[in-house]
Design an enzyme around this catalytic site. Structure first.
Site, PDB file in Angstrom:
ATOM      1  N   TYR A  52       3.042 -23.893   2.847  1.00  0.00           N
ATOM      2  CA  TYR A  52       2.211 -24.945   3.455  1.00  0.00           C
ATOM      3  C   TYR A  52       3.040 -25.736   4.462  1.00  0.00           C
ATOM      4  CZ  TYR A  52      -2.537 -25.319   1.802  1.00  0.00           C
ATOM      5  OH  TYR A  52      -3.874 -25.119   1.633  1.00  0.00           O
ATOM      6  N   GLU A  54       1.515 -28.398   6.813  1.00  0.00           N
ATOM      7  CA  GLU A  54       0.645 -29.293   7.589  1.00  0.00           C
ATOM      8  C   GLU A  54       1.477 -30.204   8.481  1.00  0.00           C
ATOM      9  OE1 GLU A  54      -2.158 -29.492   4.057  1.00  0.00           O
ATOM     10  OE2 GLU A  54      -3.109 -30.838   5.508  1.00  0.00           O
ATOM     11  N   ASP A 197     -11.829 -20.253  28.159  1.00  0.00           N
ATOM     12  CA  ASP A 197     -11.625 -19.395  26.990  1.00  0.00           C
ATOM     13  C   ASP A 197     -11.264 -18.017  27.536  1.00  0.00           C
ATOM     14  OD1 ASP A 197     -11.872 -17.615  24.930  1.00  0.00           O
ATOM     15  OD2 ASP A 197     -13.798 -18.359  24.199  1.00  0.00           O
ATOM     16  N   THR A 223      -7.884 -16.160  21.694  1.00  0.00           N
ATOM     17  CA  THR A 223      -7.500 -15.493  20.460  1.00  0.00           C
ATOM     18  C   THR A 223      -6.245 -14.689  20.773  1.00  0.00           C
ATOM     19  OG1 THR A 223      -9.036 -13.720  21.024  1.00  0.00           O
ATOM     20  CG2 THR A 223      -9.789 -15.329  19.397  1.00  0.00           C
ATOM     21  N   LYS A 226      -7.017  -9.700  20.672  1.00  0.00           N
ATOM     22  CA  LYS A 226      -7.809  -8.796  21.517  1.00  0.00           C
ATOM     23  C   LYS A 226      -6.843  -8.049  22.455  1.00  0.00           C
ATOM     24  CE  LYS A 226     -12.095 -11.443  21.091  1.00  0.00           C
ATOM     25  NZ  LYS A 226     -11.858 -12.832  20.658  1.00  0.00           N
ATOM     26  N   ARG A 232      -4.745 -11.682  14.046  1.00  0.00           N
ATOM     27  CA  ARG A 232      -5.996 -12.426  14.211  1.00  0.00           C
ATOM     28  C   ARG A 232      -5.673 -13.910  14.148  1.00  0.00           C
ATOM     29  NH1 ARG A 232     -10.371  -8.798  13.969  1.00  0.00           N
ATOM     30  NH2 ARG A 232     -11.681 -10.589  14.380  1.00  0.00           N
TER      31      ARG A 232
HETATM   32  N1  DSN Z   1     -16.470 -11.394  18.516  1.00  0.00           N
HETATM   33  C1  DSN Z   1     -15.687 -11.437  19.723  1.00  0.00           C
HETATM   34  C2  DSN Z   1     -16.033 -10.303  20.614  1.00  0.00           C
HETATM   35  O1  DSN Z   1     -16.244  -9.223  20.115  1.00  0.00           O
HETATM   36  O2  DSN Z   1     -16.068 -10.467  21.824  1.00  0.00           O
HETATM   37  C3  DSN Z   1     -15.768 -12.716  20.385  1.00  0.00           C
HETATM   38  O3  DSN Z   1     -15.424 -13.708  19.492  1.00  0.00           O
END
Ligand code: DSN
Length: 418
Positions: A52, A54, A197, A223, A226, A232
């Site tokens: 932890y 925080e 984003d 994120t 990707k 993740r």
């Molecule tokens: N679920 C993602 C996507 O597939 O684009 C976006 O958050």
């Protein structure tokens, strides 16, 4: 490998192994998915799971931070270097939380936000009505022009009309380069904050294959799993001016303890993303997407916006006489994994829309290049032509598996204690 899980919990072990096999034997074209490296996977299963933390480095609410402080600082420093940002918060659990945190760093509940409408390629958290971002804020949504492209004049007009406090740029199903400066100019004109984003294109931005939003947005969320090919997780990048507000919005505003195992893996992914190999990877993603798009057009597929300039292709299936769900399910049976998606102004329902969304980050990680894109387009065309023929689909599925065997996945079959 995974021998401890195998001994302790056969049910979970079997499913993990089956998933590994599925990822190996399929052509994975979901544009938001990838194959994380073995190092990234090891970090997510590491001892940091147990801690932890925080707070932030040097300012924690728990003791025992000798290593967590260093690893979070390392992740922050690498994020700043890879993206040329002044400040990085690497704690958001995922993209949705990062977006809500970024908005709340700048505006109050009830203020107006403006983002790309979900059925036109935006994201739930860009102000779609069922999302908290569409409930806590007043949301105005921009769409696309008749060609399926962003219309910056129309966005400006909408912004002038509604005077949002915050404008979001970025998308989840948009195949074109986004002009982040145009968004910033519009935001300035109406006195709004501009947030980007860049989740889908973060790997392209890191590798120089898409213009960066960093100079043009007050904060940039992403994120990390990707095209960036990490675990993740998520990050928010901003200038020093906004660092305190962003940090406070993430913790304590949105979250409690950060996931230090994920942050460790983000540090590793960012180490990888700073290499020349990764820059070549990012450029190959785009080359592959362009080639796949060309071939699909040759086979008579209609592509929203007429093609692609990034990692993603959105197919409008109306001229093929079928909906996206039917084709994506047939493709899945043929070991080609895609997702059905709305197209701009979709006449069909969102749960059974007219489009199919595909992308090249995962296949490019496996080392596939332009000639393999030709083969993937041919497989997809055959499935489309034989969508009702179970035997033909099984035959294609076997060919796909044979094809995939020549492109090993990164070895994700790891255990940190072996
Ligand atoms: N679920 C993602 C996507 O597939 O684009 C976006 O958050």
């Amino acid at each position: 490998m995974l021998s401890t899980i195998n001994k302790q919990d056969k049910a979970v072990y079997d499913l993990l192994v089956q998933e590994r096999k599925r990822q190996e034997m399929c052509i994975r074209l979901i544009p938001s998915e990838n194959y994380a490296s073995a190092a990234v996977m090891e970090a997510t299963g590491s001892w940091m799971t147990n801690k932890y933390s925080e707070g932030y480095p040097g300012k924690r609410y728990y003791e025992g931070q000798q290593n967590t402080d260093q690893i979070e600082t390392l992740a922050q420093e690498r994020a700043k270097k890879v993206f040329g940002a002044q400040h990085a918060n690497v704690q958001p659990y995922s993209g949705s939380v990062a977006n809500l945190a970024a908005y709340s760093a700048f505006i109050e509940p009830g203020d107006t936000i403006m983002g790309l409408s979900l059925p036109f390629g935006g994201h739930l958290t860009h102000g779609w009505k069922v999302s908290a971002t569409g409930k806590f804020f007043k949301s105005v949504q921009y769409t696309l022009d008749d060609q399926g492209k962003l219309d910056y004049d129309a966005i400006e007009d909408l912004a002038k009309e509604h005077k949002p406090k915050l404008i979001v740029s970025g998308a989840t199903a948009y195949p074109r380069i986004i002009d982040f400066k145009a968004f910033e100019d519009i935001a300035k004109l109406v006195g709004a904050v501009h947030i980007t984003d860049m989740a889908h294109i973060a790997g392209l931005v890191a590798g120089g294959a898409h213009p960066s939003p960093i100079p043009y947005a007050a904060a940039v969320t992403t994120t990390t799993h990707k095209s960036l090919r990490g675990p993740r997780g998520s990050m928010i990048l901003c200038t020093n001016e906004h660092a305190a507000a962003v940090d406070k919005a993430v913790f304590p505003g949105m979250q409690g303890g950060p996931h230090m195992h994920t942050i460790s893996a983000i540090a590793i992914a960012l180490g990888e993303a700073g290499t020349t190999e990764f820059a070549a990877y990012a450029k190959q993603i785009v080359k592959n997407a362009k080639r796949l798009a060309e071939k699909l057009i040759e086979y008579g597929f209609t592509l929203v916006s007429g093609g692609t300039e990034n990692h993603l292709i959105l197919i409008d299936l109306r001229n093929k006489g079928m909906l996206g769900k039917k084709l994506s399910k047939a493709l899945d049976r043929a070991n080609i994994v895609t997702n059905y998606n709305t197209i701009p102004n979709d006449p069909a329902k969102p749960f059974n829309p007219s489009g199919l969304r595909i992308g090249t980050p995962a296949v490019t990680t496996r080392g596939m290049k332009e000639s393999e894109m030709d083969k993937i387009a041919a497989f997809m065309n055959r499935v489309t032509e034989h969508v009702e023929d179970g035997q033909a689909i099984s035959k294609i599925g076997q060919e796909v598996t044979d094809f995939c065997a020549a492109f090993p996945v990164p070895d994700t079959f790891v255990s940190p204690v072996s």
